[in-house]
Design a protein around this motif. Structure first.
Motif, short mmCIF file in Angstrom:
data_model
loop_
_atom_site.label_atom_id
_atom_site.label_comp_id
_atom_site.label_asym_id
_atom_site.label_seq_id
_atom_site.Cartn_x
_atom_site.Cartn_y
_atom_site.Cartn_z
N VAL B 52 0.81 -1.23 0.00
CA VAL B 52 0.00 0.00 0.00
C VAL B 52 0.83 1.27 0.00
CG1 VAL B 52 -1.98 -1.04 1.15
CG2 VAL B 52 -0.23 0.12 2.52
N CYS B 53 2.07 1.19 0.40
CA CYS B 53 2.88 2.41 0.56
C CYS B 53 2.96 3.19 -0.75
CB CYS B 53 4.28 2.06 1.05
SG CYS B 53 5.29 3.52 1.20
N PRO B 54 2.42 4.41 -0.78
CA PRO B 54 2.39 5.17 -2.04
C PRO B 54 3.76 5.59 -2.53
CG PRO B 54 1.27 6.39 -0.29
CD PRO B 54 1.79 5.14 0.32
N LYS B 73 12.08 8.58 1.74
CA LYS B 73 11.02 8.38 0.75
C LYS B 73 9.65 8.52 1.41
CE LYS B 73 12.87 5.29 -2.78
NZ LYS B 73 12.78 3.89 -3.21
N CYS B 74 9.57 8.18 2.67
CA CYS B 74 8.28 8.17 3.38
C CYS B 74 7.64 9.55 3.36
CB CYS B 74 8.52 7.72 4.82
SG CYS B 74 7.04 7.69 5.81
N ILE B 75 6.33 9.58 3.06
CA ILE B 75 5.62 10.85 3.08
C ILE B 75 4.74 10.97 4.33
CG2 ILE B 75 5.68 11.26 0.60
CD1 ILE B 75 2.86 10.04 0.48
N TYR B 76 4.92 10.06 5.27
CA TYR B 76 4.21 10.08 6.55
C TYR B 76 2.69 10.16 6.36
CZ TYR B 76 8.95 10.63 7.93
OH TYR B 76 10.28 10.42 8.05
N CYS B 77 2.18 9.29 5.49
CA CYS B 77 0.73 9.28 5.26
C CYS B 77 0.03 8.34 6.24
CB CYS B 77 0.44 8.86 3.83
SG CYS B 77 0.96 7.19 3.47
N HIS B 78 0.76 7.46 6.87
CA HIS B 78 0.24 6.50 7.84
C HIS B 78 -0.74 5.50 7.26
CE1 HIS B 78 1.55 8.51 11.86
NE2 HIS B 78 2.51 8.42 10.97
N LEU B 79 -0.67 5.31 5.94
CA LEU B 79 -1.52 4.30 5.32
C LEU B 79 -1.09 2.91 5.79
CD1 LEU B 79 -3.84 4.64 3.39
CD2 LEU B 79 -2.33 4.07 1.52
N CYS B 80 0.21 2.72 5.96
CA CYS B 80 0.72 1.43 6.42
C CYS B 80 0.23 1.14 7.84
CB CYS B 80 2.24 1.40 6.34
SG CYS B 80 3.04 2.77 7.17
N VAL B 81 0.19 2.18 8.66
CA VAL B 81 -0.26 2.00 10.05
C VAL B 81 -1.71 1.51 10.05
CG1 VAL B 81 -0.60 3.16 12.27
CG2 VAL B 81 1.26 3.87 10.77
S1 SF4 Z 1 3.69 6.38 6.31
FE1 SF4 Z 1 3.89 4.21 5.72
S2 SF4 Z 1 2.64 4.01 3.86
FE2 SF4 Z 1 2.99 6.21 4.18
S3 SF4 Z 1 4.79 6.65 2.97
FE3 SF4 Z 1 5.52 6.23 5.03
S4 SF4 Z 1 6.03 4.05 5.02
FE4 SF4 Z 1 4.75 4.43 3.21
#
Ligand code: SF4
Ligand code: SF4
Lengths: 374, 109
Positions: B52-54, B73-81
């Motif tokens: 799922v990580c965008p 690279k992480c955009i801190y969207c928390h979709l993984c969480v």
């Molecule tokens: S918060 Fe999780 S899903 Fe979002 S970019 Fe970072 S690692 Fe990927």
């Protein structure tokens, strides 16, 4: 650079792509006769990012996050327009509560965008203390954003088929409280825009865009509403707008002042729409998952703070979209801008260019390569 | 002028609207999307988070029971969480501090 015509010496000078008051990378080449603008030539293509191609290459579910990054300010509305496009392609019905939540957050985005613009505009005409006052109260909106989605700017709450976060009773009451606080702080500023003589002096009767020409050149958003045409995509009733009571705000004076006042009044309108939506919002689910893959074509139009934004998607039943065309509101506002500038003085350039609220980074969809130069 | 005088006096005695960063920490807002951390005791290497990580910031190595997370690279969207079924990803309330070199963080059990 200068050229000679009919005895009058015309000078050409560039404005941008880097300019102290213009935060956006667009270049306008002004042909001036002494202080008077005779002609304007626009040049874009400095920040082409290939977003549409990236969307085609990426999985359609992950694209929401790319679309949100087309424009920092309208990020929520880009995400919303993209999810709406995919929802149309997959025949997904969005739950009512999710529609209301999207409406509320879209208006929150409009609030912060208009306040950002009012501040920048005040600065562009040399009113720096007003700029700081507006940006100070804009923090209230950004704090609400952070409280809602966890981020000051990027809410990232859009999901295909609904939204990813809900608002509890506690957060709703915080919204009401903060909106009242915002309005109390915003009243003196709005009053200043309506009454201040120096502000009027600098913005009235410049950058005139007659109603007929605004319509003919296809202006959108506050630019066309400042010319007296009540065009607003929210009246088409997407998401929960159909169930809310509001009217497009228009001003008839067709100048920079009118476009500023449209935005001043729209901030109040946004607060009012949010209050209505918060009161009417029904309980229920917020996400409706659909296993279908995008197929067919879909068109979505949403009203962003700068005007109409247009999404066109083609799906072919795979995880990739075949095509996604995005037209952001600054693009149709550039031809009207060129019309507005001609005939005015060099000193009027700043307020006139700012009056369309240019957002060039989201506009760039094409690169122009001159074969002879390359 | 009297109106102006009131404003001047008020501004003289009121606190500044800004925070004296970095000497004072800016106030934390509840629910901020900050950095993330993996709890490898809970993770079963299902690779959902990677899928799922965008921004493709996560790489799961099921054979080595190892996860690499790229903070740049992480955009801190928390979709993984949200996605992780086993709640193996913890959302932290502070942001990742900047670094001199680009590197990935490795989580191993
Ligand atoms: S918060 Fe999780 S899903 Fe979002 S970019 Fe970072 S690692 Fe990927
Ligand atoms: S989704 Fe959770 S359980 Fe699955 S690999 Fe990622 S961290 Fe591990």
């Amino acid at each position: 650079m200068s050229k000679q015509t009919k005895g009058n010496k015309l000078t050409v000078f560039p404005y941008g792509p880097q300019h102290p008051v213009l935060p956006e990378p667009i270049q306008l080449k002004f042909v001036v006769d002494e202080e008077k603008i005779v002609d304007v030539l626009p040049n874009i293509g400095y920040v082409h990012r290939g977003i549409e191609r990236a969307i085609e290459l990426n999985d359609y579910r992950r694209n929401i996050y790319i679309c949100e990054r087309i424009c920092g300010i309208c990020n929520f509305m880009h995400g919303m327009a993209y999810t709406e496009t995919i929802e149309k392609l997959t025949d997904t019905v969005v739950p009512v509560r999710a529609s209301y939540l999207r409406t509320i957050w879209a208006e929150l985005a409009r609030l912060q965008s208009h306040m950002l613009w009012l501040g920048l505009f005040a600065e562009s005409i040399g009113f720096e203390s007003l700029f700081m006052q507006i940006w100070k109260i804009r923090e209230i909106v950004l704090d609400l954003n952070e409280r809602t989605g966890g981020h000051r700017i990027h809410l990232s709450t859009n999901r295909i088929g609904g939204v990813g976060k809900d608002m509890d009773a506690n957060l709703i009451s915080t919204y009401f409280k903060q909106l009242d606080k915002l309005q109390k702080n915003y009243d003196p500023i709005a009053n200043l825009f309506h009454k201040d003589a120096a502000f009027k002096e600098k913005t009235q009767n410049i950058g005139i865009l007659p109603k007929k020409i605004a319509n003919h050149l296809g202006a959108v958003g506050p630019v066309i509403r400042g010319s007296g045409i009540p065009q607003d995509m929210r009246t088409t009733g997407y998401e929960a707008y159909g169930e809310l009571d509001f009217k497009p705000i228009t001003y008839d004076s067709e100048d920079v002042y009118a476009r500023a006042l449209v935005r001043v009044d729209e901030t109040y309108q946004s607060m009012e729409i949010m209050r209505q939506a918060l009161k009417q919002m029904p309980d229920g689910p917020i996400l409706n998952k659909n296993e279908k893959f995008p197929e067919g074509t879909a068109i979505v139009r949403v009203e962003q703070p700068r005007g109409e934004c247009f999404y066109y998607g083609i799906g072919n039943g795979t995880i990739h979209l075949e095509r996604c065309k995005i037209r952001t509101p600054t693009m149709p506002n550039i031809p009207p801008l060129l019309h507005m500038l001609v005939g005015y003085e060099v000193a009027d350039i700043n307020p006139i260019v700012h009056s369309i609220d240019p957002c060039i980074s989201c506009t760039e969809r094409i690169t122009y390569v001159n074969k002879e130069d390359a | 002028m009297p109106k102006l005088l009131g404003t001047i006096i008020r501004n003289l005695f009121s606190k500044p609207a800004t925070v004296n960063y970095p000497f004072e920490a800016s106030p934390l807002v509840e629910g901020t999307r900050g950095s993330i951390s993996f709890n490898m005791d809970r993770c079963d290497q299902c690779q959902d988070c990677e899928r799922v990580c965008p921004s493709a910031a996560i790489k799961v190595y099921p054979d080595d029971k190892k996860i690499e997370w790229d903070q740049f690279k992480c955009i801190y969207c928390h979709l993984c969480v949200e996605t992780c079924m086993h709640k193996a990803i913890t959302a932290l309330d502070h942001v990742q501090s900047p670094d001199y070199k680009k590197s990935v963080t490795v989580f191993e059990s």
